[in-house]
Design an enzyme around this catalytic site. Structure first.
Site, PDB file in Angstrom:
ATOM      1  N   SER A  79     -49.592 -28.716 -17.820  1.00 63.40           N
ATOM      2  CA  SER A  79     -48.538 -28.993 -18.792  1.00 63.40           C
ATOM      3  C   SER A  79     -47.171 -28.627 -18.207  1.00 63.40           C
ATOM      4  O   SER A  79     -46.802 -29.128 -17.149  1.00 63.40           O
ATOM      5  CB  SER A  79     -48.839 -28.224 -20.081  1.00 63.40           C
ATOM      6  OG  SER A  79     -48.067 -28.687 -21.153  1.00 63.40           O
TER       7      SER A  79
ATOM      8  N   ASP B 279     -53.123 -38.267 -23.842  1.00 65.70           N
ATOM      9  CA  ASP B 279     -52.601 -36.911 -23.939  1.00 65.70           C
ATOM     10  C   ASP B 279     -51.430 -36.908 -24.922  1.00 65.70           C
ATOM     11  O   ASP B 279     -50.472 -37.652 -24.742  1.00 65.70           O
ATOM     12  CB  ASP B 279     -52.126 -36.444 -22.554  1.00 65.70           C
ATOM     13  CG  ASP B 279     -51.771 -34.966 -22.494  1.00 65.70           C
ATOM     14  OD1 ASP B 279     -51.146 -34.471 -23.454  1.00 65.70           O
ATOM     15  OD2 ASP B 279     -52.104 -34.322 -21.485  1.00 65.70           O
TER      16      ASP B 279
ATOM     17  N   HIS C 141     -55.210 -32.774 -24.225  1.00 59.12           N
ATOM     18  CA  HIS C 141     -54.124 -32.362 -23.340  1.00 59.12           C
ATOM     19  C   HIS C 141     -54.672 -31.803 -22.040  1.00 59.12           C
ATOM     20  O   HIS C 141     -55.444 -30.850 -22.046  1.00 59.12           O
ATOM     21  CB  HIS C 141     -53.285 -31.303 -24.065  1.00 59.12           C
ATOM     22  CG  HIS C 141     -52.069 -30.857 -23.324  1.00 59.12           C
ATOM     23  ND1 HIS C 141     -51.324 -31.699 -22.533  1.00 59.12           N
ATOM     24  CD2 HIS C 141     -51.453 -29.647 -23.250  1.00 59.12           C
ATOM     25  CE1 HIS C 141     -50.311 -31.038 -22.018  1.00 59.12           C
ATOM     26  NE2 HIS C 141     -50.372 -29.789 -22.426  1.00 59.12           N
TER      27      HIS C 141
END
Length: 528
Positions: free
Chosen positions: A241, A469, A497
């Site tokens: 991320s 995502d 994610h």
């Protein structure tokens, strides 16, 4: 204010790093960045991040040459140390306490003197790498990876155990999470704007000079100091991320010292804050559609069983009802507001494994019980059972508001852009547009701007993108891979994610092979 966040690992709680805007570089030019450049809404190309000189400046040599003093800590098999770095890389003052930052570091005890290190960052910004390594990666990473590397987690400056940024009291944070983010009139608009202003003012009052030195560029430079202190010639790294932005920034600044870098759930640093927020809004809409399509196939779906489109309409209608009348929760008088209900649903979008939990929470809410949605919202904000909060949200805002110019300067700008956000997501768009106002009145001017990262000369870099995502839309992975000259793009055709350790043997095998041998998969490989 967007919602990129990070995950602990398979079977573990998903922890929050909400309200993020894409990371960026320092804009003063002192650290190799180009000052004052922005990417236009029309898509004008952003400038490239310039690498730093290959040599270590004399004034930074004491930091690079420092010896770490390890001691046992946390679970068995881990040890901890403290790394000293300058508060301001443009004006380092070695040995002066108020001009330095102490960073907390952990690692799995090396199995041999020559065992290389693998730095890991779970995202955020605001995620504790120490917590992630000790409680998740140190156990869940494959045995062959843990044998090859000593896993290392360093809480970035302002995060967790590394001189954390603080902004509000726990009671103030409770109130902040309840503020209406879809204001219906002038009074609610003022209340929301005042809440953002109070949040920023609290950060400045409680965090002092640190608030101006928690940028992604500075955190990436800290990683290089740690690399040197660990004795590694190159940085091997896994970032998820926001951790992908941190890793990509490192590669851009230090391409010659970049080793095996895995960037999972990638961010695109060339985008403006407004584009980041709007495209992420669309990402959550895509994730919600996938959830709705799954929900209507289950008997008792709280959003009906006729169609995903009708489910979306009922979701919006539910939020509107809670806006008018918050739900009881049975938690010491706490009720569930629309803002918290929305955050609870958003929390479940990160992980397909949370969809059954969300169905149950929505079913209970239909009966007037908001406790389960409140629990999801609390988990997102990292609110403990005792009512205390971690500093994740504080660090998140501090980093993001420093990294990029704000998406909006005031309420009127939000109103003009709301239609485009609602087009991106009929369910979440209006709330996401107003949430993007959070940096509009930040007490410290941003030091960064959108830019591209080429990392010319770096070893092959593995970029992983998941097609549905919600927090880091797949197009960002393609965007970052298109910038990095040595990137290999690995696509996971799936939900949730990030991709590594998310249930795909294909993704895990490709990443593990790269970490163990340095051989990335063929560019464009797709896993299902």
């Amino acid at each position: 204010m967007n919602h990129t966040r990070f995950v602990r690992g398979p079977g573990a709680a998903l922890v929050g790093a909400a309200l993020l805007v894409s990371g960026c570089t320092s804009g003063d030019g002192s650290d190799g960045t180009r000052s004052g450049a922005t990417a236009s809404e029309a898509g004008a190309p952003a400038p490239h991040l310039r690498p730093l000189p290959a040599g270590v400046p004399d004034e930074l040599r004491p930091y690079y040459d420092q010896k770490l003093h390890w001691r046992g800590c946390g679970p068995a098999g881990f040890e901890c140390a403290t790394l000293r770095v300058p508060l301001d890389y443009a004006h380092p003052q070695h040995g002066k306490r108020d001009a330095e930052v102490r960073l907390a570091v952990t690692r799995s005890k090396p199995r041999g003197g020559d065992q290389p290190h693998l730095q890991v960052n779970p995202g955020g910004p605001g995620g504790s790498a120490i917590e992630y390594v000790q409680e998740s990666a140190g156990l869940s990473y494959p045995e062959e990876v843990r044998k090859r590397y000593s896993l290392v987690g360093m809480d970035p400056r302002g995060v967790g155990r590394s001189e954390p940024v603080t902004c509000l009291t726990d009671k103030q944070m409770d109130a902040y999470t309840r503020v209406d983010q879809t204001p219906d009139d002038a009074a609610e608009t003022r209340e929301l704007a005042d809440a953002y202003k109070k949040f920023g003012k609290g950060c400045a009052q409680r965090s002092g000079k640190l608030i101006g030195h928690v940028s992604t560029t500075e955190a990436a430079r800290d990683m290089d100091v740690l690399r040197s202190a660990l004795g590694d010639k190159k940085l091997d790294y896994v970032g998820a991320s926001y951790g992908t932005y941190l890793g990509a920034t490192y590669a851009g600044l230090f391409p010659g010292r970049s080793g095996r870098l895995v960037l999972d759930g990638a961010m695109d640093p060339s985008l403006s804050s407004r584009r980041v927020n709007r495209e992420q809004t669309a990402g959550f809409e895509t994730a919600f559609k996938a959830f709705a399509e799954d929900c209507v196939r289950h008997s008792g779906c709280p959003l009906g069983r006729d169609s995903a489109g009708k489910a979306a309409e009922r979701m919006s209608a539910f939020f509107a009802r809670v806006d008018k009348k918050p739900l009881k929760t049975g938690d010491s008088g706490r009720t569930l507001t629309e803002a918290q209900a929305t955050m609870g649903v958003i929390r479940a979008m990160y992980d397909k494994g949370s969809w059954p939990m969300l169905r149950e929470a929505l079913s209970a809410a239909r009966k007037g019980d908001g406790s389960q949605l409140l629990a999801l919202s609390d988990d997102y904000y990292e609110r403990g059972p005792d009512g205390t909060y971690s500093n994740t949200m504080y660090a998140n805002a501090a980093v993001n508001c420093l990294d990029l110019p704000p998406a909006f300067s005031g309420p009127e700008a939000v109103r003009k852009a709301t239609d485009s956000f609602e087009k991106a997501s009929p369910v979440f768009g209006r709330g996401f547009a107003w949430a993007a106002l959070n940096c509009g009145d930040w007490p410290h001017k941003p030091t960064g701007s959108p830019h591209r990262i080429a990392a010319k000369g770096a070893d092959p870099i593995l970029v992983v993108g998941t097609t549905r995502d919600p927090a880091t839309p797949y197009r960002w992975a393609r965007g970052l891979a298109g910038q990095l000259e040595t990137a290999r793009l690995l696509t996971y055709d799936g939900d949730g994610h990030t991709g590594y350790q998310r249930g795909s043997n294909c993704v895990d095998r490709a990443v593990n092979t790269y970490l163990l041998s340095g051989t990335p998969p063929k560019n464009g490989t797709t896993c299902h």
